[in-house]
Design a protein around this motif. Structure first.
Motif, PDB file in Angstrom:
ATOM      1  N   UNK A  50       8.256 -23.296 -11.085  1.00  0.00           N
ATOM      2  CA  UNK A  50       9.689 -23.258 -10.753  1.00  0.00           C
ATOM      3  C   UNK A  50       9.910 -23.677  -9.304  1.00  0.00           C
ATOM      4  N   UNK A  51       9.073 -23.190  -8.394  1.00  0.00           N
ATOM      5  CA  UNK A  51       9.199 -23.584  -6.995  1.00  0.00           C
ATOM      6  C   UNK A  51       8.913 -25.071  -6.836  1.00  0.00           C
ATOM      7  N   UNK A  52       7.938 -25.579  -7.590  1.00  0.00           N
ATOM      8  CA  UNK A  52       7.655 -27.012  -7.569  1.00  0.00           C
ATOM      9  C   UNK A  52       8.845 -27.826  -8.036  1.00  0.00           C
ATOM     10  N   UNK A  57       9.944 -37.458   2.213  1.00  0.00           N
ATOM     11  CA  UNK A  57      10.006 -37.700   0.768  1.00  0.00           C
ATOM     12  C   UNK A  57       8.587 -37.789   0.186  1.00  0.00           C
ATOM     13  N   UNK A  58       7.731 -38.585   0.818  1.00  0.00           N
ATOM     14  CA  UNK A  58       6.358 -38.715   0.329  1.00  0.00           C
ATOM     15  C   UNK A  58       5.594 -37.410   0.406  1.00  0.00           C
ATOM     16  N   UNK A  59       5.763 -36.687   1.502  1.00  0.00           N
ATOM     17  CA  UNK A  59       5.054 -35.422   1.693  1.00  0.00           C
ATOM     18  C   UNK A  59       5.518 -34.369   0.696  1.00  0.00           C
ATOM     19  N   UNK A  77       4.299 -30.708  -2.165  1.00  0.00           N
ATOM     20  CA  UNK A  77       5.146 -29.579  -2.545  1.00  0.00           C
ATOM     21  C   UNK A  77       5.625 -29.673  -3.984  1.00  0.00           C
ATOM     22  N   UNK A  78       5.386 -30.823  -4.653  1.00  0.00           N
ATOM     23  CA  UNK A  78       5.743 -30.917  -6.062  1.00  0.00           C
ATOM     24  C   UNK A  78       4.540 -31.198  -6.952  1.00  0.00           C
ATOM     25  N   UNK A  79       3.888 -32.333  -6.785  1.00  0.00           N
ATOM     26  CA  UNK A  79       2.880 -32.784  -7.754  1.00  0.00           C
ATOM     27  C   UNK A  79       1.681 -31.845  -7.817  1.00  0.00           C
ATOM     28  N   UNK A  86       2.026 -18.450   0.604  1.00  0.00           N
ATOM     29  CA  UNK A  86       1.758 -19.434   1.663  1.00  0.00           C
ATOM     30  C   UNK A  86       2.398 -20.774   1.328  1.00  0.00           C
ATOM     31  N   UNK A  87       2.311 -21.171   0.064  1.00  0.00           N
ATOM     32  CA  UNK A  87       2.939 -22.421  -0.387  1.00  0.00           C
ATOM     33  C   UNK A  87       4.452 -22.361  -0.204  1.00  0.00           C
TER      34      UNK A  87
END
Length: 161
Positions: A52-54, A92-94, A99-101, A134-135
């Protein structure tokens, strides 16, 4: 057929029905409610939290991609300054990579692997919970660096370093 659990007590026989046994089991193993729910360490909840956070960070990354596309829509567009554009492109790349993939796949693994191998939970559930927090806080700090115009501005290839 309903089974009855009889426990011998000094006062006599104490008969517990299936509903009482279920509530006793839930009291021991159930997840807490309210603010104490932030302390849950079972793999199902932690995996869902990661995913969900992703997805929230996916929306943030999509918003950043739309800002980049808005800047590139017309020649000589003055929507963002070059420095802000470089920060948005780098972020965007970061965001999409870190933080997503990666957390999305990690959340799926945390959710599925104990179920697939028949384990009750992860090996180190508290460590996994620490990793989630931490994430989350690291992602929030990184996102606020863009709001404060202090984000990295190395361009599109920064996320591979």
């Amino acid at each position: 057929m309903t089974t009855i659990n009889r426990e011998a007590t000094p006062e006599g026989d104490n008969i517990k029905g299936p509903h009482q046994l279920h509530s006793d089991l839930h009291e021991i193993w159930g997840n807490p409610r309210g603010l104490r729910a932030l302390t849950i360490v079972n793999h199902t909840t932690l995996g869902l939290r990661f995913m969900v956070t992703g997805m929230v960070f996916f929306l943030v990354g999509g918003l950043l991609a739309m800002l980049v596309r808005t800047q590139l829509a017309l020649p000589d567009q003055d929507f963002m300054s070059p420095d802000i554009y470089s920060q948005v492109t780098t972020m965007h790349g970061t965001v999409m990579m870190f933080l997503f993939a990666i957390p999305m796949l990690e959340g799926l693994a945390i959710y599925m692997i104990p179920k697939m191998i028949g384990a009750r939970d992860l090996v180190c559930p508290r460590l996994t919970s620490l990793g989630y927090w931490c994430y989350l806080f690291g992602g929030i700090i990184l996102s606020f660096s863009l709001v404060l115009e202090m984000a990295p501005s190395s361009g599109w290839f920064m996320y591979t370093r």
